[in-house]
Design a protein around this motif. Structure first.
Motif, short mmCIF file in Angstrom:
data_model
loop_
_atom_site.label_atom_id
_atom_site.label_comp_id
_atom_site.label_asym_id
_atom_site.label_seq_id
_atom_site.Cartn_x
_atom_site.Cartn_y
_atom_site.Cartn_z
N THR A 530 0.82 -1.21 0.00
CA THR A 530 0.00 0.00 0.00
C THR A 530 0.85 1.26 0.00
O THR A 530 0.32 2.36 -0.20
CB THR A 530 -0.94 -0.01 1.22
N ALA A 709 -7.44 -2.24 -2.85
CA ALA A 709 -6.19 -1.48 -2.85
C ALA A 709 -6.47 0.01 -2.77
O ALA A 709 -5.81 0.75 -2.03
CB ALA A 709 -5.37 -1.81 -4.10
N TRP A 712 -7.59 0.92 0.88
CA TRP A 712 -6.52 1.00 1.89
C TRP A 712 -5.63 2.21 1.64
O TRP A 712 -5.21 2.89 2.59
CB TRP A 712 -5.69 -0.28 1.87
N GLU A 713 -5.40 2.51 0.40
CA GLU A 713 -4.58 3.69 0.09
C GLU A 713 -5.26 4.95 0.61
O GLU A 713 -4.62 5.82 1.20
CB GLU A 713 -4.36 3.78 -1.43
N VAL A 728 3.18 1.55 -4.26
CA VAL A 728 1.74 1.26 -4.29
C VAL A 728 1.41 0.36 -5.48
O VAL A 728 1.82 0.63 -6.61
CB VAL A 728 0.91 2.56 -4.37
#
Length: 749
Positions: A530, A709, A712-713, A728
């Motif tokens: 991440t 993804a 979470w970023e 990332v």
């Protein structure tokens, strides 16, 4: 391409003989077929009668008859109305007998004609007047046969863009239904469906993609529901073999038998030779020459209809337009939204939209434009979006332009699935739930006899469960009813809503994170992917703890962090995925916290959470991700949750149960899921501890897709962590092929 026969719509893969079959003893001299032609415009009743002499002698007989009023004595209540109860009234007209001579083994067609002269009342949806014609074959010695045929005095015609009943323009509005399960054979369920159509102001029905049990057409005659009769050529099943020459012979025979069976029903307004037959070429991708040959074959099939029924000009292939102008009626199926631009530019024939709306396929992002966040949040909210769509389609397309309009399955999506014989929502239904007949099956007794009807298999309750109504209408039903009556309702306006852009992220403050856990484990790998950079500084302002796997040395580190938390002003995030919180951690927390047995595929943001406020409801929807694992496999509960601030909570609805599933399953699963008593589904919570904030997350970080993804970023950015963009990774995704049955119609011209 597989079958060369008309396979019909889905009936739960029932095989064998599953409807009544009769063996009749017949006289040697008899009527084999009779077709009643009510030519209202020329005041003439015409009857084509086929008679046969299977005796070994020459027979000279008289063929005549009379028509008597058919009086429906069925009751008005749910229990009485579906029951068969009738008498015959006075003789309305008499057909003078004609003499016919038949050789042994000979068959003849005889046409009888008589002027009506106002002796028959017209059949219409408002006044479904019926008559019984008794045809009699006799000579001076005996009566050989009496053939009774029920009919109605009415006439359907096409005139320009209009559809006429008894010389007056009429617009048809109705419903369709994919049939599932043997209970569709019940006259009670047939009555319930047709009654529901009348209740919303409709007057028509298309028994979808197969010849349905005769009770549907009988009841349509009696209740005043106009029927667009359709074959079992179900194109969007993608199972018809258009390459085999014998297939087209079978299709023609099938169409003929359907017409011969149903052509005396006054409710039948016309014939549909198939449903979405374009799909065979669309998905099998033949050459243009082959596709054109298939279209020609469909037109040839439609051209056969007048030979079997010259009284009805309403001939379609439902959903296939008019096949380059060669069919007398233009027909299309539309998905969600107002598709006025997809109607033909040249409007010179009746137009029908036989299926309309996103009812069976629409996902929350497709329905957002109608109702905002509501389709994400609940089944009822999804139905509100369908309601807005159907209202504008009735008002702006159906009424101004169409001869026939039907939303896509009001019976499945405009009504709530019913919990027949079940009400304990602390558990899932089992084989002991449902409605049981309480009587032994009677061999030889015609009609539908059920042993058990489980909960949630239907939206109709025609007196089966006394504790429930006939049906429970949802917003789509109410909006359709209001639109047809030109009345206002809660869903009578449409302003396109667009999924909002998420709030701007705060500026990053924390360049590194101190991680407590196995740096070679799954969580550490997830954090690095991440974009999080690990720090060796134990006094880092952000600490992330592997809450599932913590060793003794790491436990000491965590204890030190917690000891100084009140004064240090840190953000401490404890993360779990599937195993619960390590028991060694619990005594170090300021309040008790437990994990629950709760799964979820979507979240709602906490109303009081600053972190949750950075997320829209659509951004927390993971019901369509390419993962075998759900985004939540365990919830959080306890004093820590009660005293803290919820960041994310499990959605009350699970759209993974709906998406890409057939109608009988998708709605039932979602409705039942919403009603079931579920343990706490809090997925993330924050707890103030002096100057610090402790957060606990049970979100399944092992799920790796582009959607997770991105989540979470964003979450770590909301926590003001500076992510290393070079590290990332976007997660996995795959392309899904369009499926007509699950993803909706194709709207291209």
């Amino acid at each position: 391409m597989k079958t060369t026969y008309a396979l019909g719509s889905n009936t739960d893969k029932i095989v064998g003989i599953w409807q009544d079959v009769f063996l009749w003893a017949v006289p040697e001299v008899r009527v084999t077929e009779a077709f009643i032609k009510p030519w209202v415009d020329r005041d003439e009743l015409e009857i084509d009668v086929n008679i046969i002499n299977q005796s070994r002698q020459l027979k000279t007989i008289l063929l005549g008859g009379d028509a008597r009023e058919w009086i429906n004595n069925a009751g008005k209540t749910i229990l009485d109305a579906p029951e068969i109860k009738w008498t015959l009234g006075h003789t309305a007209l008499t057909i003078d007998p004609v003499s016919v001579t038949l050789k042994p083994g000979e068959t003849q067609k005889v046409t009888l004609q008589t002027k009506v002269g106002n002796r028959l009342k017209l059949w219409s949806p408002e006044t479904p007047n019926l008559y019984m014609l008794s045809l009699k074959i006799s000579d001076k010695k005996q009566t050989y046969d009496i053939k009774d045929i029920r009919f109605g005095w009415r006439q359907f015609k096409l005139s320009g863009t209009d559809f006429l009943l008894n010389g007056k323009k009429i617009q048809c509005v109705g419903d369709i239904q994919h049939p599932f399960g043997p209970y569709i054979c019940s006259r009670r369920f047939a009555w319930a469906w047709l009654q529901m159509i009348k209740d919303f102001g409709g007057n028509s029905v298309r028994p979808h993609a197969q010849p349905w049990p005769r009770v549907y057409y009988d009841l349509a005659d009696e209740m005043g529901i106009m029927v667009l009769d359709e074959t079992g050529l179900f194109g969007s099943s993608i199972n018809l073999n258009f390459e085999a020459p014998e297939a087209w012979e079978h299709y023609a025979e099938h169409l003929e038998r359907l017409i011969l069976r149903d052509r005396n029903h006054p409710s039948v307004i016309g014939w549909s030779v198939g449903n979405e037959l374009f799909a065979i070429a669309l998905l099998n991708k033949p050459s243009k020459e082959v596709a054109k040959k298939w279209d020609d074959k469909i037109v040839e099939l439609a051209d056969r209809v007048p030979a079997w029924d010259p009284t009805r000009g309403f001939i379609t292939c439902d959903g296939d337009r008019d096949l380059d102008g060669r069919l007398p009626v233009w027909s299309k199926h539309f998905g969600h939204g107002l598709k006025l631009d997809l109607l033909p530019e040249k409007k010179d024939k009746p137009m029908i939209v036989g299926e309309s709306g996103a009812t069976y396929y629409g996902k929350p992002d497709q329905l957002y434009q109608f109702a905002g966040d509501k389709p994400y949040i609940s089944y009822y909210g999804r139905n509100e979006a369908l309601a807005v769509d159907v209202y504008q389609n009735v008002q702006k397309m159906a009424k101004p332009f169409l001869a026939y309009y039907s939303p896509s399955e009001v019976c499945w999506f405009g009504l709530e699935h019913l919990n027949l014989g079940y009400g304990d929502y602390s558990r899932l239904p089992d084989g002991q739930d449902g409605v049981f007949a309480g009587k032994v099956y009677e061999e030889g007794k015609p009609g539908y006899q059920f042993e058990r009807i489980p909960p949630y298999v239907t939206t109709f309750n025609p007196g089966i469960d006394p504790s429930l109504p006939l049906y429970k209408p949802l917003p789509m039903f109410h909006a359709l009813k209001a639109a047809l009556a030109d009345k206002p309702c809660e869903w009578d306006h449409y302003t396109e809503l667009k999924i909002p852009k998420p709030a701007a992220l705060p500026q990053p403050v924390h360049s590194e994170v101190f991680f407590i856990g196995d740096k070679t484990g799954a969580l550490a790998g997830h954090l690095r992917k991440t974009g999080i950079t690990f720090s060796k500084n134990k006094k880092s302002s952000v600490v992330i703890v592997d809450g599932e796997n913590i060793g003794d040395d790491q436990l000491k580190q965590f204890a030190a962090v917690m000891k100084s938390a009140k004064k240090s002003g840190r953000t401490i995030l404890i993360m779990t995925a599937t195993k619960g919180i390590d028991s060694k951690i619990l005594p170090l927390l300021p309040a008790n916290i437990e994990t629950t047995n709760r799964t979820a595929t979507a979240f709602n943001p906490g109303e009081r959470s600053e972190w949750g406020g950075y997320f829209t409801v659509p951004a927390l929807y993971f019901s369509e991700i390419d993962s075998k694992e759900p985004i939540l496999k365990q919830g959080l509960s306890g004093a820590f949750v009660d005293e803290g601030t919820i960041v994310f909570d499990a959605s009350g609805v699970d759209w993974s149960l709906f998406n890409r599933a057939p109608e009988n399953r998708k709605c039932a699963q979602v409705v039942l899921y919403e009603k079931l008593q579920k343990p706490s589904g809090v997925a993330m919570v924050t707890y103030p501890l002096g100057k610090s904030v402790i957060a606990v997350s049970s979100i399944n970080y092992l799920v790796d897709t582009k959607e997770t993804a991105a989540f979470w970023e964003r979450l770590f950015s909301v926590m003001k962590i500076d992510l290393n963009k070079d590290n990332v990774q976007s997660g996995k995704s795959k392309k899904v092929q369009h499926d007509l049955l699950l993803d909706g119609p194709v709207d291209s011209k």
